[in-house]
Design a protein around this motif. Structure first.
Motif, short mmCIF file in Angstrom:
data_model
loop_
_atom_site.label_atom_id
_atom_site.label_comp_id
_atom_site.label_asym_id
_atom_site.label_seq_id
_atom_site.Cartn_x
_atom_site.Cartn_y
_atom_site.Cartn_z
N CYS A 1 -10.26 -0.93 -7.64
CA CYS A 1 -9.63 -1.03 -6.32
C CYS A 1 -10.05 -2.31 -5.61
CB CYS A 1 -9.99 0.19 -5.48
SG CYS A 1 -9.23 1.73 -6.05
N TYR B 1 -8.73 0.26 0.79
CA TYR B 1 -8.90 1.66 1.16
C TYR B 1 -9.77 1.80 2.41
CZ TYR B 1 -13.08 0.78 -1.69
OH TYR B 1 -14.22 0.24 -2.23
N PHE C 1 -13.24 5.69 0.21
CA PHE C 1 -13.27 6.01 -1.22
C PHE C 1 -14.14 7.26 -1.37
CE2 PHE C 1 -14.63 6.02 -5.57
CZ PHE C 1 -13.61 5.39 -6.29
N LEU D 1 -5.90 4.67 4.51
CA LEU D 1 -5.63 4.77 3.07
C LEU D 1 -6.85 5.32 2.36
CD1 LEU D 1 -3.98 4.17 0.50
CD2 LEU D 1 -4.92 1.85 0.56
N THR D 2 -6.65 6.36 1.59
CA THR D 2 -7.76 6.97 0.88
C THR D 2 -7.49 7.04 -0.62
OG1 THR D 2 -9.09 9.00 0.65
CG2 THR D 2 -6.80 9.27 1.31
N THR D 3 -8.55 6.90 -1.38
CA THR D 3 -8.51 7.09 -2.82
C THR D 3 -9.90 7.53 -3.26
OG1 THR D 3 -7.89 6.09 -4.94
CG2 THR D 3 -9.10 4.70 -3.40
N ASP E 1 -1.50 1.15 -1.74
CA ASP E 1 -1.95 0.04 -0.89
C ASP E 1 -0.76 -0.73 -0.32
OD1 ASP E 1 -4.20 -1.83 0.01
OD2 ASP E 1 -2.90 -3.20 -1.10
#
Length: 519
Positions: free
Chosen positions: A71, A78, A81, A34-36, A19
């Motif tokens: 998160c 993100y 997700f 941004l990916t998670t 992040d």
């Protein structure tokens, strides 16, 4: 991408590090994604679900929600997700598999070797050590994790990994491909030696691994969980729809050192085989210890981010983790150090700087005097030092962000903040305030307040990727417009003469960070 066994402090570190990198790039003006998410297939998950007394998917729902909550609570902004049990992901994996098969990179063959269920990894002889179990029987365990490996012989589908040594060497030619340099060296040695480049089994017999994605054209086999999991990076961008190319290849993928082989050998080879570019950079980080001991359930020292946040706050814990960790070395979680760091840096240094120069005793009219007008008023070594620090801190911090050394970012900010506090102490604005009839004293007072608040503004901007909630609160207090919160704004306002400077700070007193009492 997280394993679904519940979040601990190491998972939090990966998430907030990613992040912070994304926020910094956004401040530079880049469009970011941004990916998670959670990796939810494999026998390890099935075993955990059985232990918990829950159906597989219900167990995954529960644990995945914990990661999402982590998160959300710790300001991980993100864009997507992902859960690998989503239908969209299943479709993406099958498309990717078919692509590899069509290009001749997958074949049916015999596999015999050691497989570690807990690590979901095939292990070579060099990755194994012998131990005796509780009854004295000699067993094979992973040298890395200590988990038991079992001998496996079966017919399954294999990926021609051995054909990609030259491609991987070419990818690693750029020293920035894997950071820090320690892990680039490690990975380069693996590729050069070729010990991890034997053709890779990418399926298991389905009745042995039922909680996994089936092969598209042979449902008697399950796709190897690591091929499944890695494709998530494509799924989140819309693959196989052409729109995924907007953000492909990834600028940086952030991983723990224990999964370097999967991301640094298997993943780039899979991508090259599919005709896609591998990531530009793998940022690999070390692990967290607790009071210099490895975290483990048996020791009872696994740190839950949620419980730790109750003691130190989400923002405090996030700040400490990113401030303390050095990517190439294991970081140490210590309650004593957390309290000392947060109190010293956020409450006493930065917090005290703001409160002294924004409080009623020194600044009753809540002014933020124009930095350009008062930049050169003060004549002292302490003033020279803070001016020099303000001029250089943005460049120093930017270089450290570019190198992924966030601890050095904080070092640069805290050095500047200490200089600002030193300047305030030297010029004693509480004494200057008493001489309201003396124009020179009032001019000097405004110069002190201006330099102090300008230091606070720049500190908040630089720390925003690391402590976004705290920094945003401080920037709001200083009435810094949203459009003036980019990286270019870390330059002192003295050098931006075109911008309107006269403003007032918020009327309410700010407590930047509440001091923590020792546990």
């Amino acid at each position: 991408m997280f394993y679904t066994l519940g979040p601990h402090i190491g998972h939090l570190y990966s998430a907030v590090l990613a992040d912070a990198v994304a926020r910094y790039n956004t401040m530079l003006g880049h469009k970011t994604f941004l990916t998670t998410g959670t990796d939810e297939h494999g026998n390890k998950i099935k075993t955990a679900a059985t232990t918990a007394g829950l159906p597989n998917l219900e167990y995954c729902d529960k644990i995945s929600q914990q990661f999402r909550e982590m998160c959300d609570r710790f300001e991980v902004d993100y864009s997507r997700f992902i859960r690998t049990t989503e239908k969209q992901h299943c479709d993406a994996v099958h498309h990717f598999w078919n692509r590899l098969e069509e290009r001749g990179h997958i074949y049916l063959g015999k596999y015999s070797g050691w497989y570690c269920v807990s690590d979901e990894a095939f292990l070579s002889d060099t990755e194994l050590v012998e131990q005796k179990d509780s009854i004295g029987k000699v067993i094979k365990v992973s040298a890395e994790s200590g988990n038991t490996a079992e001998w496996t012989e079966e017919e399954n589908y294999k990926f021609r990994l051995s054909a990609f040594q030259d491609d991987l060497k070419y990818w690693l030619k750029d020293e920035n491909t894997v950071r820090p340099a320690l892990y680039h060296k490690t990975l380069s040695e693996w590729i050069e030696e070729g010990t991890c480049l034997q053709d890779l089994s990418v399926t298991r017999i389905r009745n042995k691994v039922p909680w996994a994605l089936p092969c598209p054209r042979d449902e008697s086999h399950s796709i190897y969980v690591w091929m499944d999991a890695l494709v998530n990076y494509l799924t989140v961008l819309g693959y196989p729809n052409e729109s995924f190319k907007e953000f492909w290849p990834p600028i940086v993928q952030i991983i723990g050192k224990d999964i370097l082989k999967f991301h640094g050998v298997y993943w780039p080879a899979f991508l090259i085989a599919a005709g896609l570019e591998p990531p530009k950079t793998l940022l690999c980080h070390a692990h967290w210890t607790v009071d210099h001991q490895k975290m483990s359930k048996s020791k009872g020292n696994v740190i839950s981010p949620f419980k730790a946040a109750n003691d130190y706050s989400e923002e405090g814990l996030r700040y400490f983790i990113l401030r303390e960790a050095v990517p190439q070395n294991d970081a140490n979680y210590s309650s004593t150090k957390i309290v000392n760091t947060l109190n010293s840096e956020l409450a006493d240094s930065l917090g005290n700087l703001v409160s002294r120069c924004a409080g009623k005793a020194i600044n009753p009219s809540k002014e933020f005097p124009d930095p350009a007008k008062y930049w050169n008023v003060l004549r002292s070594q302490a003033a020279d030092e803070i001016r020099e620090a303000l001029e250089s801190v943005g460049k120093k911090a930017g270089e450290s962000y570019d190198e992924y050394n966030l601890h050095h970012v904080v070092d640069a900010v805290m050095s500047m903040v200490h200089s600002a506090n030193k300047m305030v102490a030297y010029h004693e604005p509480w004494q200057l305030r008493k001489r309201v009839d003396d124009a020179d004293s009032i001019n000097e007072l405004k110069a002190v307040i201006s330099l102090a608040l300008e230091s606070s503004r720049i500190a908040a901007l630089i720390l925003y990727p690391i402590a976004p909630r705290l920094s945003s609160g401080l920037l709001d207090f200083l009435n810094v417009p949203k459009e003036n919160r980019m990286w270019t704004d870390t330059t002192p306002e003295f050098f931006n003469s075109g911008r309107a400077k006269e403003r007032h700070i918020e009327n309410n007193n700010v407590i930047l960070f509440k001091k923590i009492r020792s546990q």
